[in-house]
Design an enzyme around this catalytic site. Structure first.
Site, PDB file in Angstrom:
ATOM      1  CB  CYS A   1      -0.946   0.022   1.200  1.00 46.97           C
ATOM      2  SG  CYS A   1      -0.117   0.313   2.785  1.00 46.97           S
TER       3      CYS A   1
ATOM      4  CB  CYS B   1       4.177  -0.265   2.389  1.00 51.28           C
ATOM      5  SG  CYS B   1       3.010  -1.373   3.191  1.00 51.28           S
TER       6      CYS B   1
ATOM      7  CG  ASP C   1      17.880  24.261 -32.555  1.00 53.54           C
ATOM      8  OD1 ASP C   1      18.333  25.393 -32.794  1.00 53.54           O
ATOM      9  OD2 ASP C   1      18.329  23.218 -33.054  1.00 53.54           O
TER      10      ASP C   1
ATOM     11  CG  ASP D   1      18.988  18.791 -33.313  1.00 51.04           C
ATOM     12  OD1 ASP D   1      19.222  20.006 -33.161  1.00 51.04           O
ATOM     13  OD2 ASP D   1      19.202  18.175 -34.373  1.00 51.04           O
TER      14      ASP D   1
ATOM     15  CG  ASP E   1      19.774  23.229 -29.309  1.00 49.39           C
ATOM     16  OD1 ASP E   1      19.787  24.465 -29.453  1.00 49.39           O
ATOM     17  OD2 ASP E   1      19.562  22.434 -30.246  1.00 49.39           O
TER      18      ASP E   1
END
Length: 788
Positions: free
Chosen positions: A81, A84, A498, A685, A689
């Site tokens: 649960c 826990c 970008d 990419d 960046d």
């Protein structure tokens, strides 16, 4: 007995528990016990602790993060649960030397980061075991065995409860028929006895997990869901025993069995969900071969994937899967990369091209040099990212868990209040419990309040929806490093793009060339070969296809941000880049700004000018339109010139465009947006960046991105398609919507049902059924995420 000051302990185990609780400031627990005694803790053998500190264990299971701290993935056995999870995380966070501890309720997998100079892993394992749980290193095969065992154990317990409950229902038919038509006391006693015999194994065998969970919750001052179930069933059982042995009234052994059965069925469905999650990961992992063929000294040898080292030569043939990342050294052929990109068309690979683990060679024999070992190869990294995303928690789940913590205390207080009002004030606003005495009526109503208000639905609301959402995103080629980014993406204000390789294909083609001294071709080729920028790659490819070129030795190569390259050859300065680079070095430039341009100069003389064009991605316009429809602002940051940048932005309809941007100015722009309390998503990419990506609330990298961009990104688009990016927003928004719906369902359920129970309209049997149905509604509602 062991005596310490004025305290007596029945065993060393209890003494250890006392010190643990006392050290954590939880020793007030004993004040609530009255007689100062508790049952001994679970006995877990600690004779295997040394193995966790061995070099071999560290090599196989322990990693080191970027800060030099150690990381390990463990399976915590015994979690069933949300409480826990909270208990284990609290104990671990309070342990000096532990930096981070994150436990996933769905898979029971814990990701722990700690300082090995301050703490041994065996100490962490011992800490977990000291509170009644067990821990072992995460291994897919072991995890599957444990999940299968848990599923089997729950199934056996559930079937015992179901069979016994069905028989009790048959006896109940006779009892309730006699309730209306009349039944002798002797026959009624026999019915009660039969129900007692059938409900006892249900409560103490099938329901044992609830007593166990309640016990460890109490040990650590938590009133959890298990406590509510165990309390409701136990009180009803004890009361029914009084009726069985002579007290006046009706027994409720049938309610005892039904309470345990209905909740256990819900638990079993949760276990199936966990097993399904592990099966999904194992299915992904099993798609890789177990062995590979390497060539050493001209001899072929079959080895396991973990034995493959960087620099080894691996041989694959048609139909084989690439086991690790590498570069082709012999042969050429087509490769099916659909497992990584989702694209069904095969990709042609030739000498020096990169191969990625998980892809399939379709038509030839290939030899390649290993670039990354198995653990760091593309496919393994994808599986790791997926596992970690399932381990993380959205912020909204943390809020839900906070609500759950005080929930049980509130319900017990309401149940006590209900009993007092019904018993002492004789209020009777609801169902007429005909044939029951005043105490019995008050007691049964209070039990109904406890049982109906189980917080299972609240605990399940977020993790179930997150699990399904992450799985659906993975199917679309989207890897979320953490589930919390689902929530952030759904609340986005601004998306920053970008240009090159993100909104455009990144495949720049040389469209116009002016070379004024062809004797310098090799120098140009050598300079562009030193860079991975798309412009340099395109010019390199153009020169290779149109000239016979050779690489020369150049010195002092420098990357000038947002401008180009600078180097030396034979003492002469050489330059390659845009017009700003020429202006900076006082070189007379030719105005070529209608397209992306690359100007090459030696000292102050221009030698060549290359014009390049890049096509806008087919899905880019739809992506921008989609974001605008959701009132999300769009921005483009590019290092390209003004004319090219505005042309792309104009075609796509982007709100704002900034050109000639350096990595620093991109990052500063992101920071400025965040100071305005904007939730910012950055999509890029390239290496340039990486800084901006690391500053965004959510950073998204294309699958073809530079490695450093992938490392700092939060989400990876495996197929580099903007359609996938749109899917990311759509599925995240849908998942977040269903999480809020689930929380709303669980809260509204309790707001409606608890008053009904308090007013006496609900008996314990119906309460148990209602509580289980609320959990099932949350699960089935989450499954709607899969629907289009």
């Amino acid at each position: 007995m062991i005596k310490e000051n004025s305290l007596n302990f029945c065993c060393k185990g209890c003494q250890g528990v006392y010190h643990l609780l006392k050290d954590d400031g939880l020793d007030s627990f004993y004040d609530k016990l009255g007689n100062k005694t508790i049952a001994p803790p679970l006995q877990i053998a600690n004779d295997d602790l040394e193995k966790f500190d061995t070099e071999n264990f560290a090599k196989n299971y322990i990693k080191t993060d970027e800060n030099g701290f150690s990381q390990v993935d463990l399976i915590i056995e015994g979690i069933h649960c949300a409480a826990c999870v909270w208990l284990n995380e609290k104990i671990l966070f309070d342990t000096p030397g532990i930096i981070e501890a994150n436990i996933n309720f769905t898979t029971n997998k814990a990701k722990i980061t700690w300082d090995r100079d301050k703490l041994k892993l065996s100490d962490i394992i011992l800490r977990i075991r000291s509170i009644g749980y067990n821990a072992f290193a995460y291994d897919s095969s072991i995890a599957d065995i444990k999940a299968t065992k848990a599923k089997r154990d729950y199934f056996v317990k559930m079937m015992v409860a179901v069979i016994a409950s069905m028989n009790i229902m048959m006896l109940g038919v006779a009892k309730y028929t006699g309730f209306f038509t009349g039944m002798s006391d002797e026959v009624k006693w026999m019915v009660h006895l039969g129900e007692f015999l059938l409900s006892t194994p249900v409560l103490f065998y099938s329901g044992w997990i609830f007593f166990k969970g309640a016990y460890f919750g109490l040990k650590n001052r938590i009133l959890n869901m298990d406590f509510l179930v165990a309390t409701g069933a136990s009180f009803t059982y004890i009361y029914s025993l009084f009726i069985l042995f002579g007290a006046k009234g009706e027994s409720y052994f049938d309610s005892v069995a039904m309470i345990i059965t209905f909740v256990l069925v819900g638990k079993y469905l949760e276990v199936i969900g966990k097993k399904s999650a592990i099966d999904t990961l194992d299915k992904i992992k099993s798609s890789l071969p177990l062995e590979a063929t390497i060539i050493k000294d001209g001899i072929e040898k079959i080895v396991s994937l973990n034995e493959i080292k960087i620099g080894d030569t691996v041989k694959i043939k048609a139909g084989d899967k690439v086991p690790v990342d590498g570069k082709i050294t012999l042969g050429n052929g087509n490769f099916d990369e659909s497992s990584l990109t989702g694209e069904s068309f095969p990709v042609y690979k030739k000498l020096n091209d990169m191969l990625y683990s998980g892809t399939i060679c379709t038509d030839s024999v290939i030899e390649f040099e290993v670039i990354k070992d198995f653990k760091n190869s593309t496919f393994s990294s994808i599986v790791t990212l997926l596992e970690e995303s399932l381990n993380s928690k959205p912020k909204i789940q943390t809020k839900a868990n906070e609500i759950s913590k005080g929930f049980s205390v509130t319900i017990l207080a309401l149940a006590l209040l209900t009993f007092i009002v019904w018993y002492f004030f004789g209020i009777d606003l609801g169902f007429d419990y005909e044939g029951t005495n005043h105490f019995e009526k008050s007691f049964i109503v209070a039990i109904s309040v406890i049982v109906i208000a189980c917080p299972c639905a609240l605990a399940l609301a977020t993790p179930i929806a997150s699990l399904i959402g992450i799985s659906e995103l993975a199917k679309k080629g989207l890897l979320f490093k953490e589930a919390k980014f689902i929530e952030t993406l759904a609340q986005t204000d601004v998306v920053v793009f970008d240009k090159t390789g993100t909104l455009t294909n990144g495949n720049l083609d040389v469209s116009n060339v002016g070379i004024y001294d062809e004797t310098k071709i090799d120098i140009i080729y050598s300079l562009v070969s030193s860079s991975t920028h798309p412009v340099s790659k395109s010019i390199k490819k153009y020169l290779e296809n149109n000239y016979i070129v050779s690489k020369l030795k150049i010195d002092d190569v420098k990357n000038i941000e947002a401008m180009g390259l600078e180097a030396k050859i034979d003492g002469l300065k050489i330059f390659g880049g845009n017009i700003d680079l020429l202006k900076k070095n006082n070189i007379h430039e030719i105005e070529y700004e209608a397209k992306t341009s690359f100007n090459f100069a030696i000292e102050d003389k221009i030698i060549a000018i290359f014009e390049l064009e890049d096509e806008i991605k087919d899905s880019a316009k739809n992506m921008i339109d989609f974001l605008k429809a959701k009132n999300i602002n769009t921005v483009m940051l590019t290092g390209d010139n003004e004319i090219v940048a505005k042309k792309v932005a104009g075609v796509l309809g982007i709100d704002e465009v900034y050109f000639k941007q350096t990595p620093q100015t991109k990052a500063q722009y992101i920071k400025d947006l965040k100071t305005q309390n904007k939730t910012v998503v950055m999509v890029g990419d390239g290496i340039n960046d990486a800084v901006a990506l690391s500053n965004a609330d959510v950073s998204i990298a294309m699958g073809s991105s530079a490695e450093v961009s992938l490392q700092v990104s939060d989400i990876v688009l495996l197929n580099s398609s903007l359609k996938s990016l749109q899917n990311a927003f759509e599925i995240s928004s849908k998942t977040y919507k269903f999480i809020k719906q689930n929380l709303g369902i669980s809260l509204v359920y309790n707001m409606i049902t608890i008053p009904f129970a308090m007013f006496g309209y609900v008996i314990p049997l119906v309460a148990a059924l209602s509580m289980s149905l609320s959990s099932l509604i949350v699960v089935f509602n989450s499954l709607r995420i899969k629907l289009k």
